[in-house]
Design an enzyme around this catalytic site. Structure first.
Site, PDB file in Angstrom:
ATOM      1  N   THR A  95     -28.589 -17.024  12.863  1.00 10.34           N
ATOM      2  CA  THR A  95     -28.248 -17.286  11.464  1.00 10.34           C
ATOM      3  C   THR A  95     -29.495 -17.091  10.609  1.00 10.34           C
ATOM      4  OG1 THR A  95     -26.631 -18.892  12.239  1.00 10.34           O
ATOM      5  CG2 THR A  95     -27.260 -19.027   9.918  1.00 10.34           C
ATOM      6  N   GLU A 162     -20.230  -9.016  24.312  1.00 12.85           N
ATOM      7  CA  GLU A 162     -20.293  -9.720  25.596  1.00 12.85           C
ATOM      8  C   GLU A 162     -19.579 -11.067  25.471  1.00 12.85           C
ATOM      9  OE1 GLU A 162     -21.216  -8.669  28.625  1.00 12.85           O
ATOM     10  OE2 GLU A 162     -20.184 -10.558  28.974  1.00 12.85           O
ATOM     11  N   ALA A 224     -12.950 -14.426  18.730  1.00 13.09           N
ATOM     12  CA  ALA A 224     -12.799 -15.112  20.024  1.00 13.09           C
ATOM     13  C   ALA A 224     -13.600 -16.414  20.005  1.00 13.09           C
ATOM     14  CB  ALA A 224     -13.276 -14.203  21.160  1.00 13.09           C
ATOM     15  N   VAL A 271     -19.249 -34.690  22.841  1.00 15.83           N
ATOM     16  CA  VAL A 271     -20.139 -35.091  21.755  1.00 15.83           C
ATOM     17  C   VAL A 271     -20.262 -33.972  20.698  1.00 15.83           C
ATOM     18  CG1 VAL A 271     -22.079 -34.374  23.210  1.00 15.83           C
ATOM     19  CG2 VAL A 271     -22.521 -35.879  21.293  1.00 15.83           C
ATOM     20  N   CYS A 277     -24.115 -19.632  20.156  1.00 17.28           N
ATOM     21  CA  CYS A 277     -23.112 -18.695  19.635  1.00 17.28           C
ATOM     22  C   CYS A 277     -22.082 -19.295  18.682  1.00 17.28           C
ATOM     23  CB  CYS A 277     -22.384 -18.036  20.798  1.00 17.28           C
ATOM     24  SG  CYS A 277     -23.484 -17.039  21.800  1.00 17.28           S
TER      25      CYS A 277
HETATM   26  N1  NAD Z   1     -26.350 -16.331  24.966  1.00 17.32           N
HETATM   27  C1  NAD Z   1     -25.082 -16.034  25.216  1.00 17.32           C
HETATM   28  O1  NAD Z   1     -24.425 -16.675  26.031  1.00 17.32           O
HETATM   29  C2  NAD Z   1     -24.405 -14.895  24.518  1.00 17.32           C
HETATM   30  C3  NAD Z   1     -23.153 -14.477  24.973  1.00 17.32           C
HETATM   31  C4  NAD Z   1     -22.525 -13.416  24.333  1.00 17.32           C
HETATM   32  C5  NAD Z   1     -23.154 -12.762  23.277  1.00 17.32           C
HETATM   33  N2  NAD Z   1     -24.363 -13.191  22.867  1.00 17.32           N
HETATM   34  C6  NAD Z   1     -25.037 -12.416  21.803  1.00 17.32           C
HETATM   35  O2  NAD Z   1     -25.975 -11.536  22.438  1.00 17.32           O
HETATM   36  C7  NAD Z   1     -27.148 -11.360  21.618  1.00 17.32           C
HETATM   37  C8  NAD Z   1     -28.383 -11.749  22.400  1.00 17.32           C
HETATM   38  O3  NAD Z   1     -28.292 -13.112  22.731  1.00 17.32           O
HETATM   39  P1  NAD Z   1     -29.289 -13.788  23.770  1.00 17.32           P
HETATM   40  O4  NAD Z   1     -28.776 -15.160  23.980  1.00 17.32           O
HETATM   41  O5  NAD Z   1     -29.468 -12.878  24.933  1.00 17.32           O
HETATM   42  O6  NAD Z   1     -30.633 -13.802  22.896  1.00 17.32           O
HETATM   43  P2  NAD Z   1     -32.116 -14.093  23.406  1.00 17.32           P
HETATM   44  O7  NAD Z   1     -32.857 -14.619  22.241  1.00 17.32           O
HETATM   45  O8  NAD Z   1     -32.073 -14.863  24.685  1.00 17.32           O
HETATM   46  O9  NAD Z   1     -32.683 -12.644  23.782  1.00 17.32           O
HETATM   47  C9  NAD Z   1     -32.941 -11.650  22.834  1.00 17.32           C
HETATM   48  C10 NAD Z   1     -34.214 -10.919  23.250  1.00 17.32           C
HETATM   49  O10 NAD Z   1     -34.370  -9.778  22.414  1.00 17.32           O
HETATM   50  C11 NAD Z   1     -35.771  -9.548  22.256  1.00 17.32           C
HETATM   51  N3  NAD Z   1     -36.003  -8.681  21.104  1.00 17.32           N
HETATM   52  C12 NAD Z   1     -35.756  -8.933  19.790  1.00 17.32           C
HETATM   53  N4  NAD Z   1     -36.063  -7.866  19.042  1.00 17.32           N
HETATM   54  C13 NAD Z   1     -36.518  -6.916  19.883  1.00 17.32           C
HETATM   55  C14 NAD Z   1     -36.985  -5.577  19.702  1.00 17.32           C
HETATM   56  N5  NAD Z   1     -37.000  -5.013  18.486  1.00 17.32           N
HETATM   57  N6  NAD Z   1     -37.383  -4.888  20.786  1.00 17.32           N
HETATM   58  C15 NAD Z   1     -37.346  -5.453  22.015  1.00 17.32           C
HETATM   59  N7  NAD Z   1     -36.914  -6.709  22.262  1.00 17.32           N
HETATM   60  C16 NAD Z   1     -36.498  -7.421  21.193  1.00 17.32           C
HETATM   61  C17 NAD Z   1     -36.336 -10.940  22.098  1.00 17.32           C
HETATM   62  O11 NAD Z   1     -37.728 -10.952  22.392  1.00 17.32           O
HETATM   63  C18 NAD Z   1     -35.500 -11.738  23.115  1.00 17.32           C
HETATM   64  O12 NAD Z   1     -36.142 -11.841  24.369  1.00 17.32           O
HETATM   65  C19 NAD Z   1     -26.884 -12.197  20.366  1.00 17.32           C
HETATM   66  O13 NAD Z   1     -26.314 -11.365  19.392  1.00 17.32           O
HETATM   67  C20 NAD Z   1     -25.868 -13.225  20.833  1.00 17.32           C
HETATM   68  O14 NAD Z   1     -25.055 -13.692  19.774  1.00 17.32           O
HETATM   69  C21 NAD Z   1     -25.018 -14.224  23.475  1.00 17.32           C
HETATM   70  O1  UPG Z   2     -13.526 -27.975  26.366  1.00 19.18           O
HETATM   71  C1  UPG Z   2     -14.695 -27.784  26.024  1.00 19.18           C
HETATM   72  C2  UPG Z   2     -15.392 -26.585  26.316  1.00 19.18           C
HETATM   73  C3  UPG Z   2     -16.701 -26.442  25.880  1.00 19.18           C
HETATM   74  N1  UPG Z   2     -17.318 -27.438  25.200  1.00 19.18           N
HETATM   75  C4  UPG Z   2     -18.709 -27.247  24.713  1.00 19.18           C
HETATM   76  O2  UPG Z   2     -18.740 -26.049  23.962  1.00 19.18           O
HETATM   77  C5  UPG Z   2     -20.025 -25.452  24.030  1.00 19.18           C
HETATM   78  C6  UPG Z   2     -19.918 -24.002  24.417  1.00 19.18           C
HETATM   79  O3  UPG Z   2     -19.451 -23.900  25.747  1.00 19.18           O
HETATM   80  P1  UPG Z   2     -19.087 -22.511  26.416  1.00 19.18           P
HETATM   81  O4  UPG Z   2     -18.176 -21.759  25.536  1.00 19.18           O
HETATM   82  O5  UPG Z   2     -18.596 -22.791  27.781  1.00 19.18           O
HETATM   83  O6  UPG Z   2     -20.515 -21.813  26.553  1.00 19.18           O
HETATM   84  P2  UPG Z   2     -21.234 -20.605  25.769  1.00 19.18           P
HETATM   85  O7  UPG Z   2     -22.249 -20.077  26.702  1.00 19.18           O
HETATM   86  O8  UPG Z   2     -21.649 -21.066  24.432  1.00 19.18           O
HETATM   87  O9  UPG Z   2     -20.105 -19.487  25.636  1.00 19.18           O
HETATM   88  C7  UPG Z   2     -19.419 -19.206  24.407  1.00 19.18           C
HETATM   89  O10 UPG Z   2     -20.211 -18.398  23.580  1.00 19.18           O
HETATM   90  C8  UPG Z   2     -20.592 -17.144  24.179  1.00 19.18           C
HETATM   91  C9  UPG Z   2     -21.528 -16.455  23.217  1.00 19.18           C
HETATM   92  O11 UPG Z   2     -20.884 -15.738  22.242  1.00 19.18           O
HETATM   93  C10 UPG Z   2     -19.325 -16.336  24.485  1.00 19.18           C
HETATM   94  O12 UPG Z   2     -19.693 -15.097  25.072  1.00 19.18           O
HETATM   95  C11 UPG Z   2     -18.435 -17.141  25.422  1.00 19.18           C
HETATM   96  O13 UPG Z   2     -17.225 -16.410  25.675  1.00 19.18           O
HETATM   97  C12 UPG Z   2     -18.121 -18.479  24.784  1.00 19.18           C
HETATM   98  O14 UPG Z   2     -17.365 -19.289  25.682  1.00 19.18           O
HETATM   99  C13 UPG Z   2     -20.814 -26.290  25.032  1.00 19.18           C
HETATM  100  O15 UPG Z   2     -21.642 -27.196  24.337  1.00 19.18           O
HETATM  101  C14 UPG Z   2     -19.741 -27.025  25.802  1.00 19.18           C
HETATM  102  O16 UPG Z   2     -20.189 -28.232  26.337  1.00 19.18           O
HETATM  103  C15 UPG Z   2     -16.651 -28.619  24.910  1.00 19.18           C
HETATM  104  O17 UPG Z   2     -17.193 -29.526  24.284  1.00 19.18           O
HETATM  105  N2  UPG Z   2     -15.349 -28.761  25.344  1.00 19.18           N
END
Ligand code: NAD
Ligand code: UPG
EC number: 1.1.1.22
Length: 473
Positions: A95, A162, A224, A271, A277
């Site tokens: 954000t 993802e 989603a 909580v 995300c």
């Molecule tokens: N964390 C999750 O579970 C999750 C799941 C689905 C989607 N996403 C999305 O995926 C994206 C990445 O999330 P994340 O959790 O992996 O983030 P993260 O902060 O863990 O990793 C991002 C990495 O990108 C690197 N980076 C940034 N700018 C760069 C550049 N110009 N060149 C090279 N490296 C660079 C940073 O140093 C960092 O290590 C976000 O858009 C997030 O919303 C995250």
């Molecule tokens: O019934 C539930 C399920 C989850 N949570 C909480 O919700 C948060 C998110 O949980 P979860 O969605 O399992 O983990 P994330 O890794 O944040 O995954 C979400 O966010 C990702 C980043 O975008 C997506 O890729 C996933 O599909 C989506 O589930 C956590 O604090 C959980 O403890 C609850 O409180 N109650």
């Protein structure tokens, strides 16, 4: 195009695990994950897989199998871009904290930097894949940057959001509900989509690989997450009503979840949701809707966040109220700091906000989390900026032993649903605490009846149990 060389920019929670799984399943593809962060890349290359920068069950074995064979981690971003036929952008999109859209929109500066770097470095045609979560129509900006290089290099931009959840990333990647790929409707776009479909089809049934236009794919990711978070806020809203009416939220969840149209998942009262995300993506959805003048749409989704903030605040306030309206100088033991179990990620964890609230009330907070470091916990608190870093260190300390953290505590707050908490010697913990010994279970994780039999006063989320069980031991 048959892909034999992939690069992923961003070695974070998504880039690392996603690419490790592609490398494992496709030994014929060279996968290079690059990042500007040297410390992170060094950790991905650490021979001891327990030291990988991302903790995910099963990830260490996969990295061990593929690293050095066809999986590489490097800081040479230019070199990896140049070599790859397909480039995933998996950088952070948090954000915005400044300027236009502050506190609501996604900060796309790292995305733009990647696009510019790809444009500058590439000397052969590339498929660029948006793996990061992005506002709908971001591909337009990326295409704009890529197509005016004057180098004659052709780019196709795909969206491939993802859906992995942390803590279950490896299973989610090996057996996803679906993979989503959005691309241009042109023949070249179709070829690019097919190249990516072919990679996933190595291990994922093709009926689970959905293809759409780019905009539907980008928007589906935000939607989603909004739907998932909405379910949590909905059940959390009901948890408060349960506490007033002697209904039990676990029973309500089970009853409504048995309806196949509702389904049982994501109905666990807590909580409050955390993680990097949900909040970010809903705020982004709200911002986009507002920017199109869709006030009712924006307000509707914003309520999910408002409810979540309320739930975190309500949990903290409940602790204060139940400790006779003051926690000043009282020791509150936190079990858990991560935003959910099986991850070391703490971003937007409810624990941070509950701690902040209790520190404002001058509580003496002690924290234990099996996977989160002291450094990270202080960084999370300092980032809020509520007080001087020195005061955070005075008010909160981190203890690496769950029994020590609970010793002489007035109350325990369960903030993360780590399985190991269930198996602690609760009699031993009870004996070491001040009485009345209170537990505020923010995850409805512990067996409340067993704890009550020991003598604890237990407050779970969504059940009206605190007053009826108040016994001064
Ligand atoms: N964390 C999750 O579970 C999750 C799941 C689905 C989607 N996403 C999305 O995926 C994206 C990445 O999330 P994340 O959790 O992996 O983030 P993260 O902060 O863990 O990793 C991002 C990495 O990108 C690197 N980076 C940034 N700018 C760069 C550049 N110009 N060149 C090279 N490296 C660079 C940073 O140093 C960092 O290590 C976000 O858009 C997030 O919303 C995250
Ligand atoms: O019934 C539930 C399920 C989850 N949570 C909480 O919700 C948060 C998110 O949980 P979860 O969605 O399992 O983990 P994330 O890794 O944040 O995954 C979400 O966010 C990702 C980043 O975008 C997506 O890729 C996933 O599909 C989506 O589930 C956590 O604090 C959980 O403890 C609850 O409180 N109650």
């Amino acid at each position: 195009m048959k892909i034999t060389s992939i690069c992923c920019i961003g070695a974070g929670y998504v880039g690392g695990p996603t690419m490790a799984v592609i490398a494992k399943q496709c030994p014929h593809i060279k996968v290079t994950v690059v990042d500007l962060n040297e410390v992170r890349i060094a950790a991905w290359n650490d021979p001891d897989v327990d030291k990988l920068p991302v903790y995910e069950p099963g990830l260490g074995e996969i990295v061990k199998e593929a690293r050095g064979r066809n999986l590489f981690f490097s800081t040479d971003v230019d070199g990896a871009i140049e070599e790859a036929q397909m480039i995933f952008i998996s950088v952070n999109t948090p954000t915005k904290t400044y300027g236009l859209g502050k506190g609501m929109g996604a900060d796309l500066k790292w995305i733009e930097l990647c696009a510019r770097q790809i444009a500058r470095v590439s000397t052969s045609n590339k498929i660029v894949v948006e793996k990061s979560t992005l506002p709908v129509r971001t591909a337009e900006a990326i295409k704009d940057i890529l197509q005016y290089t004057g180098s004659g290099v052709q780019f196709q931009v795909l969206s491939n959001p993802e859906f992995l959840a942390e803590g279950t990333a490896v299973d989610d990647l090996l057996m996803p509900d679906r993979v989503l790929i959005g691309g241009d409707p042109s023949p070249e776009g179709g070829d690019a989509i097919q190249s990516l479909v072919d990679i996933y089809a190595t291990w994922i049934p093709t009926d689970r690989i959905l293809t759409t236009n780019v905009w539907s794919s980008e928007l589906s990711k935000l939607v989603a997450n909004a739907f998932l978070a909405q379910r949590i806020s909905s059940i959390n809203a009901i948890s408060e009503l349960c506490e007033k009416t002697e209904a039990d939220v676990n029973e309500v969840s089970r009853a409504i979840g048995a309806d196949s149209r509702i389904g049982p998942k994501f109905l666990k009262a807590s909580v409050g949701f955390g993680g990097s995300c949900f909040q970010k993506d809903i705020l982004n959805l709200v911002y986009i809707s507002r920017s199109f003048g869709l006030t009712e749409v924006a307000d509707y989704w914003e309520q999910v966040i408002i409810m979540n903030d309320h739930q975190k605040r309500r949990f903290a306030l409940n602790i204060v109220r139940n400790l006779y309206n003051t926690v000043s100088g009282k020791k509150i033991a936190f079990l858990g700091w991560a935003f959910k179990k099986d991850t070391n990620d703490t971003r937007e964890s409810a624990a941070i906000y509950v701690a902040d609230y209790l520190l404002n009330e001058q509580a003496d907070v002690k924290v234990f989390d099996p996977k989160v470091s002291e450094k990270q916990i202080y960084a999370d608190l300092d980032y809020l900026g509520s007080r001087d870093p020195d005061q955070n260190r005075l008010g909160l300390s981190v203890i690496n032993d769950p029994y020590e953290v609970c010793k002489n505590a007035h109350a325990i707050a369960v903030l993360t649903e780590w399985d190991e908490f269930k198996d602690y010697d609760w009699q031993r913990i009870y004996d070491s605490m001040l009485k009345p010994a209170k537990i505020f279970d923010g995850r409805n994780l512990l067996n409340a009846q067993r704890l009550r039999d020991i003598g604890f006063i237990v407050q779970s989320i969504g059940s009206a149990n605190v007053k009826s069980h108040t016994v001064i031991a």
